[in-house]
Enzyme design. Structure first.
Site, short mmCIF file in Angstrom:
data_model
loop_
_atom_site.label_atom_id
_atom_site.label_comp_id
_atom_site.label_asym_id
_atom_site.label_seq_id
_atom_site.Cartn_x
_atom_site.Cartn_y
_atom_site.Cartn_z
CD GLU A 83 -2.25 -7.69 2.73
OE1 GLU A 83 -1.88 -6.52 2.49
OE2 GLU A 83 -3.04 -7.97 3.64
CD GLU A 114 1.48 -5.36 5.66
OE1 GLU A 114 2.30 -6.24 6.03
OE2 GLU A 114 0.86 -5.43 4.59
N GLY A 152 0.83 -5.11 1.04
CA GLY A 152 -0.26 -5.23 0.09
C GLY A 152 0.18 -5.85 -1.23
CB ALA A 196 -0.88 -0.01 1.24
N1 CAA Z 1 4.39 3.57 0.19
C1 CAA Z 1 4.81 4.80 -0.19
N2 CAA Z 1 6.09 5.11 -0.48
C2 CAA Z 1 6.98 4.10 -0.37
C3 CAA Z 1 6.62 2.80 0.02
C4 CAA Z 1 5.25 2.55 0.30
N3 CAA Z 1 4.82 1.34 0.63
N4 CAA Z 1 7.72 2.04 0.04
C5 CAA Z 1 8.75 2.83 -0.33
N5 CAA Z 1 8.29 4.08 -0.59
C6 CAA Z 1 9.07 5.22 -1.08
C7 CAA Z 1 10.09 5.69 -0.06
O1 CAA Z 1 9.52 6.63 0.81
C8 CAA Z 1 11.15 6.30 -0.95
O2 CAA Z 1 10.69 7.58 -1.33
P1 CAA Z 1 11.75 8.76 -1.62
O3 CAA Z 1 12.63 8.28 -2.71
O4 CAA Z 1 10.88 9.91 -1.97
O5 CAA Z 1 12.49 8.97 -0.32
C9 CAA Z 1 11.12 5.43 -2.21
O6 CAA Z 1 9.84 4.77 -2.17
C10 CAA Z 1 12.20 4.38 -2.27
O7 CAA Z 1 12.19 3.65 -1.06
P2 CAA Z 1 13.53 3.30 -0.27
O8 CAA Z 1 14.44 4.48 -0.28
O9 CAA Z 1 13.12 2.74 1.03
O10 CAA Z 1 14.13 2.17 -1.22
P3 CAA Z 1 14.84 0.79 -0.82
O11 CAA Z 1 15.10 0.11 -2.09
O12 CAA Z 1 15.95 1.03 0.14
O13 CAA Z 1 13.76 -0.05 0.02
C11 CAA Z 1 11.64 -1.08 0.44
C12 CAA Z 1 12.58 -0.45 -0.58
C13 CAA Z 1 12.25 -2.34 1.04
C14 CAA Z 1 10.36 -1.42 -0.29
C15 CAA Z 1 11.34 -0.08 1.57
O14 CAA Z 1 10.98 1.16 1.01
C16 CAA Z 1 10.20 -0.49 2.46
O15 CAA Z 1 10.40 -1.26 3.39
N6 CAA Z 1 8.98 0.01 2.18
C17 CAA Z 1 7.84 -0.25 3.01
C18 CAA Z 1 7.25 -1.58 2.69
C19 CAA Z 1 6.03 -1.79 3.54
O16 CAA Z 1 6.04 -1.60 4.73
N7 CAA Z 1 4.94 -2.21 2.87
C20 CAA Z 1 3.71 -2.40 3.55
C21 CAA Z 1 2.89 -1.18 3.38
S1 CAA Z 1 1.47 -1.24 4.39
C22 CAA Z 1 0.40 -2.22 3.57
O17 CAA Z 1 0.67 -2.74 2.54
C23 CAA Z 1 -0.89 -2.35 4.32
C24 CAA Z 1 -1.85 -3.23 3.70
O18 CAA Z 1 -1.99 -4.36 4.10
C25 CAA Z 1 -2.80 -2.77 2.71
#
Ligand code: CAA
Length: 701
Positions: free
Chosen positions: A107, A127, A104, A65
């Site tokens: 998922e 999450e 997500g 998400a």
């Molecule tokens: N939503 C919005 N923005 C996100 C994102 C997300 N899920 N994941 C990453 N981004 C953005 C970051 O903020 C970053 O933005 P900027 O370049 O503007 O700073 C950009 O994407 C690149 O991210 P990273 O610098 O972190 O890149 P990375 O390659 O080092 O890591 C990653 C990538 C492992 C995906 C890491 O970003 C991460 O852990 N993201 C979160 C993943 C997460 O928690 N997903 C679950 C979301 S909640 C959900 O999905 C709920 C549900 O059940 C519906």
């Protein structure tokens, strides 16, 4: 961004290839959700289409998400509806998991009828790390695919697994070596040829049988997982949601998941954790850095000094595949340092967290020498010797002579003026601080100290190195103690005063632990060793009456079995010691201080608010670019509880007016000028604003 831009749909042999193309991570924001819905609807509508392959472009299937949408009104279709529509399509959809599938994103793949992964793919439900639970059916579908035990582990810890493990567990049907999309279409063809109704994950009940037959199973599995999560609401809610998968019919389980998700997404803990997620990524962005600056190439590192810090820094490089030379002036210190590195690795191996052959690989990347000519080998040189300006300047003159042109020259100083160190060289533009935190191979914070002549590409290189070796870089300016230690210093001073005024070490430590830190300042002091600060104070002619008295009595902390606490042989558990109480009471008396009972509330305020006040001064002086950078520094370098979002974020939640009032009160009643509210704090309080209202500012140079 329109949905047509972020979802590419092409027809191939009567089926669709649906590609998510929403850089950088294919986050499932509204445009992507709409685009996917349109593609699935087309698949349902056009009878000539027999199925689809769903994949992502770039390194990601999807990172889940769009976190920035949480807490706002989200537009339809929401992810759960999208996944329900997909699962019920009646035509097979194969998820071709090309890279990371997280939250997500995973998922969505669970809603597909088949899954095939590239060997480098990783899958997880992280999450919980944002104070949430998988809210798009993950807690209901994952246990159905891989069983309750492994699903709980993945959901409660948030740790991802790799493709090979996913295959073993049944999370994916296959791992494709080579052409993933080709393999996914072959899988689709096979399914179509068999002519069976596409299997829905929701219907698979067999892996729930064990937990259904044994009502205590979930709690037995969850208990050790929850123990590590310090009573936070999200991990507990994750367990409840998985329990619902076992005890309720699918649709009701989904409803329970949605309810629990809604509670968490509005919880203060999750808001704080989401704040830190974005803050961490901001902390290395400089508002004044030109967009075309690129980091220099770094393939080899040199660390000067084989002490605890130097060894930890060398391990950090070796752990991430970068060869590193350690230079020390004499063979004895070098051998001792290298032996300590081996010991550290061996402890990790004996705990089962590192394979023995991996340890050997890492050790093989670390080379010790007393020959300074290897300085010429380093693309980055990091000095980690004693905190003495003369010594460091001498070393930097030597580095200047021998290091290759263009090498990044870093000092790990925690207190000294980086400008003075840089001035010892003929290339101050290459010099900056890389301040690691002890133990350097474990702690994730890296303060990057920008000196007045440091070039942008040197800073960009330090940031890139930090990220490559698993650190969280935060760029700060030059001042005594930089951001972290300068604020810590305020806390330490109050902690010592509290002892003199009436508290005991255990009272202070308990209040700090109750706030959420893993350890209080005195237990921490005993762990780090009290003699270090004592020596520095003696050299500087300053005093800390109680700590000095303990050191004079030979109590240096854990290493001597006694400090602020006593320690049984071989144990690290602090035990309150009547002898310490005696020393404290005697010191108060000697200084003419009348001891009084001090409430836990006062202790907490005096441990936290003076740090916030110093943070405000740091912002005033433009030592930090943003309040949130300070939050990142405290969360990653000092164990500030992430669910409280860092000191400046916390201050905004309490309200700056309240903090200002309490600081004024303490400044007056304790006659302590250091507690006078900073001008910035007072101004924001008067305007009814928080630190988060401040714009990003360039570091003062
Ligand atoms: N939503 C919005 N923005 C996100 C994102 C997300 N899920 N994941 C990453 N981004 C953005 C970051 O903020 C970053 O933005 P900027 O370049 O503007 O700073 C950009 O994407 C690149 O991210 P990273 O610098 O972190 O890149 P990375 O390659 O080092 O890591 C990653 C990538 C492992 C995906 C890491 O970003 C991460 O852990 N993201 C979160 C993943 C997460 O928690 N997903 C679950 C979301 S909640 C959900 O999905 C709920 C549900 O059940 C519906």
């Amino acid at each position: 961004m329109t949905s047509a831009n972020v979802v590419k749909v092409t027809e191939r042999d009567g089926a669709l290839l649906i590609e998510m193309d929403n850089p950088p991570v294919n986050a499932l924001g509204i445009a992507l959700r709409r685009g996917l819905m349109a593609a699935f609807e087309r698949l349902a509508r056009e009878s000539a289409l027999k199925g689809a392959v769903l994949t992502g472009t770039g390194r990601f299937f999807s990172a889940g998400a769009d976190i920035s949408e949480f807490g706002k009104t989200r537009e339809n279709p929401l992810l759960p509806e999208l996944i329900a529509f997909l699962e019920d399509l009646g035509k097979p959809v194969v998820a071709a998991i090309n890279g990371q599938a997280l939250g997500g994103g995973l998922e969505l793949a669970l809603g597909c009828h088949y899954r095939i992964a590239a060997p480098a793919a990783r899958m997880g439900l992280p999450e919980v790390k944002l104070g949430l639970l998988p809210g798009a059916g993950g807690t209901q579908r994952l246990p159905r695919l891989i069983g309750v035990e492994r699903a709980l582990a993945m959901i409660v810890t948030g740790e991802p697994i790799d493709a090979a493990e996913a295959k073993t567990l049944g999370l994916v049907d296959d791992v494709a070596e080579g052409d993933l999309i080709g393999a996914a279409f072959r899988l689709l063809e096979g399914a179509v040829a068999r002519g069976v109704r596409p299997p829905r994950t929701r219907d698979r009940e067999e892996k729930l049988a064990a937990a259904r037959a044994d009502s205590g199973l979930i709690d037995r599995i969850a208990e050790p997982l929850l123990k590590r999560q310090r009573g936070l609401p999200a991990p507990r809610a994750c367990v409840e949601a998985v329990r619902a998968a076992v005890t309720l019919p699918f649709e009701e389980g989904l409803k329970r998941e949605v309810e629990l998700f809604a509670q968490l997404v509005n919880s203060p803990e999750s808001k704080a954790q989401r704040h830190i997620f974005f803050a961490e990524r901001e902390a290395a962005k400089l508002p004044d850095m030109p967009a075309d600056v690129r980091p220099r190439e770094v393939n080899k590192a040199v660390v000067i000094g084989a002490g605890t810090m130097g060894g930890g820094i060398a391990m950090s490089f070796a752990n991430f595949g970068i060869p590193v030379w350690i230079i020390d002036q004499d063979h004895e210190s070098l051998d001792r340092g290298l032996a300590r590195i081996r010991e550290n690795y061996q402890i990790t191996v004996s705990r089962g967290s590192l394979a023995a052959d991996e340890m050997e690989k890492r050790l093989a990347r670390i080379h010790g020498t007393t020959d300074w000519s290897v300085l010429a080998e380093g693309d980055v040189v990091i000095e980690a010797v004693f905190e003495e300006l003369d010594l460091k300047q001498r070393i930097f003159r030597m580095i200047d002579e021998k290091a290759r042109p263009g090498a990044l020259l870093a000092t790990n100083t925690s207190t000294l003026d980086v400008n003075k160190i840089a001035a010892a060289t003929s290339r101050p533009e290459d010099v900056l601080g890389m301040h690691f935190f002890s133990p350097a191979n474990v702690m994730r914070l890296l303060e990057i100290v920008r000196a007045s002549k440091t070039s942008f590409d040197a800073i960009a290189t330090a940031i890139a190195i930090g990220r490559r070796i698993g650190k969280v870089p935060a760029v700060v300016g030059v001042c005594d103690g930089f951001v972290g230690n300068r604020m810590l210093h305020r806390r330490t001073a109050q902690a010592e005063r509290l002892l003199l005024e009436g508290a005991l070490p255990q009272d202070v430590d308990q209040a700090v632990v109750a706030f959420g830190f893993p350890m209080g300042p005195f237990a921490m002091g005993d762990l780090a060793g009290l003699d270090v600060g004592w020596r520095i104070r003696k050299a500087r002619g300053t005093k800390a009456p109680i700590s000095d008295a303990l050191c004079e009595a030979g109590r240096f902390g854990q290493k001597t079995g006694a400090g602020y606490y006593r320690y049984e042989k071989g144990s690290r558990t602090p035990i309150p010691d009547p002898e310490v109480e005696r020393i404290i009471i005697e010191t108060s008396k000697r200084l003419g201080i009348t001891r009084r009972p001090i409430s836990a509330e006062e202790i907490t305020e005096r441990m936290i608010y003076p740090m916030i006040n110093e943070g405000a001064r740091i912002l005033e002086e433009r030592i930090a670019m943003r309040a949130s950078d300070i939050d990142v520094i405290w969360v990653y370098g000092y164990g500030w509880p992430v669910w409280r979002g860092g000191p400046m974020y916390y201050a905004d939640q309490v309200g700056l007016g309240q903090i200002e009032a309490r600081l004024k009160h303490y400044a007056e009643t304790l006659n302590d000028e250091t507690l006078r509210p900073a001008a910035l704090l007072s101004r924001l309080a008067a305007e009814g604003k928080g630190f988060s209202s401040l714009p990003v500012q360039p570091i003062a140079i």
